[in-house]
Design a protein around this motif. Structure first.
Motif, PDB file in Angstrom:
ATOM      1  N   VAL A  55     -42.957 -31.377 -40.355  1.00  9.38           N
ATOM      2  CA  VAL A  55     -42.171 -30.138 -40.259  1.00  9.38           C
ATOM      3  C   VAL A  55     -42.506 -29.419 -38.952  1.00  9.38           C
ATOM      4  N   LEU A  56     -43.780 -29.404 -38.592  1.00  5.46           N
ATOM      5  CA  LEU A  56     -44.198 -28.811 -37.320  1.00  5.46           C
ATOM      6  C   LEU A  56     -43.533 -29.549 -36.160  1.00  5.46           C
ATOM      7  N   ALA A  57     -43.530 -30.868 -36.203  1.00  2.00           N
ATOM      8  CA  ALA A  57     -42.906 -31.667 -35.139  1.00  2.00           C
ATOM      9  C   ALA A  57     -41.425 -31.352 -35.011  1.00  2.00           C
ATOM     10  N   LEU A  58     -40.749 -31.213 -36.132  1.00  3.02           N
ATOM     11  CA  LEU A  58     -39.314 -30.917 -36.102  1.00  3.02           C
ATOM     12  C   LEU A  58     -39.033 -29.515 -35.573  1.00  3.02           C
ATOM     13  N   THR A  59     -39.967 -28.599 -35.758  1.00  2.00           N
ATOM     14  CA  THR A  59     -39.740 -27.234 -35.269  1.00  2.00           C
ATOM     15  C   THR A  59     -40.051 -27.110 -33.784  1.00  2.00           C
ATOM     16  N   ILE A  60     -41.071 -27.812 -33.284  1.00  5.16           N
ATOM     17  CA  ILE A  60     -41.391 -27.694 -31.853  1.00  5.16           C
ATOM     18  C   ILE A  60     -40.626 -28.707 -31.009  1.00  5.16           C
ATOM     19  N   ARG A  61     -40.334 -29.854 -31.555  1.00  4.88           N
ATOM     20  CA  ARG A  61     -39.410 -30.870 -31.050  1.00  4.88           C
ATOM     21  C   ARG A  61     -39.500 -31.177 -29.554  1.00  4.88           C
ATOM     22  N   GLY A  62     -40.602 -30.888 -28.922  1.00  4.38           N
ATOM     23  CA  GLY A  62     -40.755 -31.255 -27.521  1.00  4.38           C
ATOM     24  C   GLY A  62     -41.396 -32.620 -27.400  1.00  4.38           C
ATOM     25  N   LYS A  63     -41.229 -33.244 -26.236  1.00  5.36           N
ATOM     26  CA  LYS A  63     -41.772 -34.585 -26.046  1.00  5.36           C
ATOM     27  C   LYS A  63     -43.266 -34.632 -26.310  1.00  5.36           C
ATOM     28  N   GLY A  64     -44.022 -33.759 -25.691  1.00  7.06           N
ATOM     29  CA  GLY A  64     -45.483 -33.808 -25.815  1.00  7.06           C
ATOM     30  C   GLY A  64     -45.996 -33.386 -27.175  1.00  7.06           C
ATOM     31  N   ALA A  65     -45.813 -32.117 -27.497  1.00  4.45           N
ATOM     32  CA  ALA A  65     -46.381 -31.573 -28.730  1.00  4.45           C
ATOM     33  C   ALA A  65     -45.697 -32.134 -29.975  1.00  4.45           C
ATOM     34  N   GLY A  66     -44.383 -32.286 -29.927  1.00  7.16           N
ATOM     35  CA  GLY A  66     -43.665 -32.835 -31.084  1.00  7.16           C
ATOM     36  C   GLY A  66     -44.057 -34.277 -31.359  1.00  7.16           C
ATOM     37  N   ASP A  67     -44.147 -35.071 -30.290  1.00  6.94           N
ATOM     38  CA  ASP A  67     -44.553 -36.466 -30.447  1.00  6.94           C
ATOM     39  C   ASP A  67     -45.982 -36.562 -30.968  1.00  6.94           C
ATOM     40  N   LEU A  68     -46.858 -35.698 -30.498  1.00  9.51           N
ATOM     41  CA  LEU A  68     -48.239 -35.703 -30.980  1.00  9.51           C
ATOM     42  C   LEU A  68     -48.293 -35.410 -32.482  1.00  9.51           C
ATOM     43  N   ALA A  69     -47.496 -34.444 -32.922  1.00  8.44           N
ATOM     44  CA  ALA A  69     -47.459 -34.122 -34.351  1.00  8.44           C
ATOM     45  C   ALA A  69     -46.920 -35.303 -35.166  1.00  8.44           C
ATOM     46  N   VAL A  70     -45.937 -36.020 -34.631  1.00  9.62           N
ATOM     47  CA  VAL A  70     -45.400 -37.201 -35.321  1.00  9.62           C
ATOM     48  C   VAL A  70     -46.459 -38.304 -35.365  1.00  9.62           C
ATOM     49  N   ILE A  71     -47.185 -38.493 -34.278  1.00 15.00           N
ATOM     50  CA  ILE A  71     -48.256 -39.495 -34.250  1.00 15.00           C
ATOM     51  C   ILE A  71     -49.313 -39.154 -35.297  1.00 15.00           C
ATOM     52  N   LEU A  72     -49.711 -37.893 -35.366  1.00 13.47           N
ATOM     53  CA  LEU A  72     -50.706 -37.475 -36.360  1.00 13.47           C
ATOM     54  C   LEU A  72     -50.168 -37.648 -37.780  1.00 13.47           C
ATOM     55  N   ALA A  73     -48.882 -37.363 -37.984  1.00 20.02           N
ATOM     56  CA  ALA A  73     -48.264 -37.570 -39.301  1.00 20.02           C
ATOM     57  C   ALA A  73     -48.292 -39.047 -39.671  1.00 20.02           C
ATOM     58  N   ALA A  74     -47.979 -39.918 -38.707  1.00 20.40           N
ATOM     59  CA  ALA A  74     -48.002 -41.359 -38.973  1.00 20.40           C
ATOM     60  C   ALA A  74     -49.415 -41.833 -39.296  1.00 20.40           C
ATOM     61  N   ILE A  75     -50.413 -41.273 -38.629  1.00 19.79           N
ATOM     62  CA  ILE A  75     -51.802 -41.619 -38.927  1.00 19.79           C
ATOM     63  C   ILE A  75     -52.150 -41.194 -40.354  1.00 19.79           C
ATOM     64  N   CYS A  76     -51.713 -40.005 -40.757  1.00 19.84           N
ATOM     65  CA  CYS A  76     -51.955 -39.535 -42.131  1.00 19.84           C
ATOM     66  C   CYS A  76     -51.265 -40.439 -43.151  1.00 19.84           C
ATOM     67  N   ILE A  77     -50.033 -40.829 -42.866  1.00 16.45           N
ATOM     68  CA  ILE A  77     -49.294 -41.710 -43.764  1.00 16.45           C
ATOM     69  C   ILE A  77     -50.030 -43.046 -43.883  1.00 16.45           C
ATOM     70  N   GLY A  78     -50.473 -43.575 -42.767  1.00 16.38           N
ATOM     71  CA  GLY A  78     -51.232 -44.815 -42.783  1.00 16.38           C
ATOM     72  C   GLY A  78     -52.544 -44.683 -43.539  1.00 16.38           C
ATOM     73  N   ALA A  79     -53.218 -43.530 -43.388  1.00 21.99           N
ATOM     74  CA  ALA A  79     -54.475 -43.306 -44.110  1.00 21.99           C
ATOM     75  C   ALA A  79     -54.238 -43.311 -45.612  1.00 21.99           C
ATOM     76  N   SER A  80     -53.167 -42.669 -46.046  1.00 21.14           N
ATOM     77  CA  SER A  80     -52.838 -42.690 -47.475  1.00 21.14           C
ATOM     78  C   SER A  80     -52.573 -44.113 -47.944  1.00 21.14           C
ATOM     79  N   GLY A  81     -51.889 -44.892 -47.109  1.00 22.26           N
ATOM     80  CA  GLY A  81     -51.629 -46.285 -47.449  1.00 22.26           C
ATOM     81  C   GLY A  81     -52.904 -47.095 -47.586  1.00 22.26           C
ATOM     82  N   LEU A  82     -53.866 -46.862 -46.685  1.00 26.25           N
ATOM     83  CA  LEU A  82     -55.138 -47.577 -46.771  1.00 26.25           C
ATOM     84  C   LEU A  82     -55.909 -47.192 -48.037  1.00 26.25           C
TER      85      LEU A  82
END
Length: 160
Positions: A55-82
């Motif tokens: 949600v944070l990524a979608l609100t800031i939606r910039g290349k740098g900060a938005g992409d970083l938030a998406v990367i962190l979200a993907a890491i969290c999703i992967g952690a839950s999967g592990l």
């Protein structure tokens, strides 16, 4: 798929994957009485963090900060999967768990909550489909979702 479409898809999946899995967990719990064990709770926490980050990524939606938030979200999703993969292994008897499989007590009189709480074991799958437990499905969907998010985001960054 263009680089913009890839990035947009990564942003969307970073929200859809954990939200859908959390919805499934809550429907299983409140709709079908499949109460979570301790390891089930462990799988939920990273999904909640991923939802907030997406949600944070979608609100800031910039290349740098938005992409970083998406990367962190993907890491969290992967952690839950592990965690789900570890939990599935405990359910299938491949290895022992590291928990006493305690239930969670909440609100009201603590003694009443403990006495009336359902006993939920971490080493017994309460439900399965095609031989795969809920923890196993969390593993498959979370790891697959995280890999897809990284791939889409990588393609979106490469073309930018």
């Amino acid at each position: 798929m263009t680089s913009v479409q890839s990035r947009n898809a990564a942003y969307a999946l970073a929200l859809i994957v954990p939200a859908a899995l959390m919805a499934g967990a809550l429907i299983s719990q409140y709709g079908f009485g499949l109460y979570p064990c301790e390891m089930c709770w462990w799988q939920r926490y990273p999904h909640v963090a991923a939802i907030v980050l997406a949600v944070l990524a979608l609100t800031i939606r910039g290349k740098g900060a938005g992409d970083l938030a998406v990367i962190l979200a993907a890491i969290c999703i992967g952690a839950s999967g592990l965690i789900g993969g570890f939990h599935a292994g405990v359910e299938y008897g491949w290895w022992e768990g590291i928990t006493s499989c305690a239930t969670m007590a909440s609100g009201g009189n603590p003694l009443d909550a403990i006495m009336n709480a359902p006993i939920v074991r971490c080493d017994v799958a309460p439900w399965s489909l095609l031989g795969i437990s809920l923890a196993g499905y969390n593993f498959l969907l979370s790891i697959g979702g995280a890999v897809l998010i990284f791939a889409l985001l990588g393609k979106g960054r490469k073309g930018a």
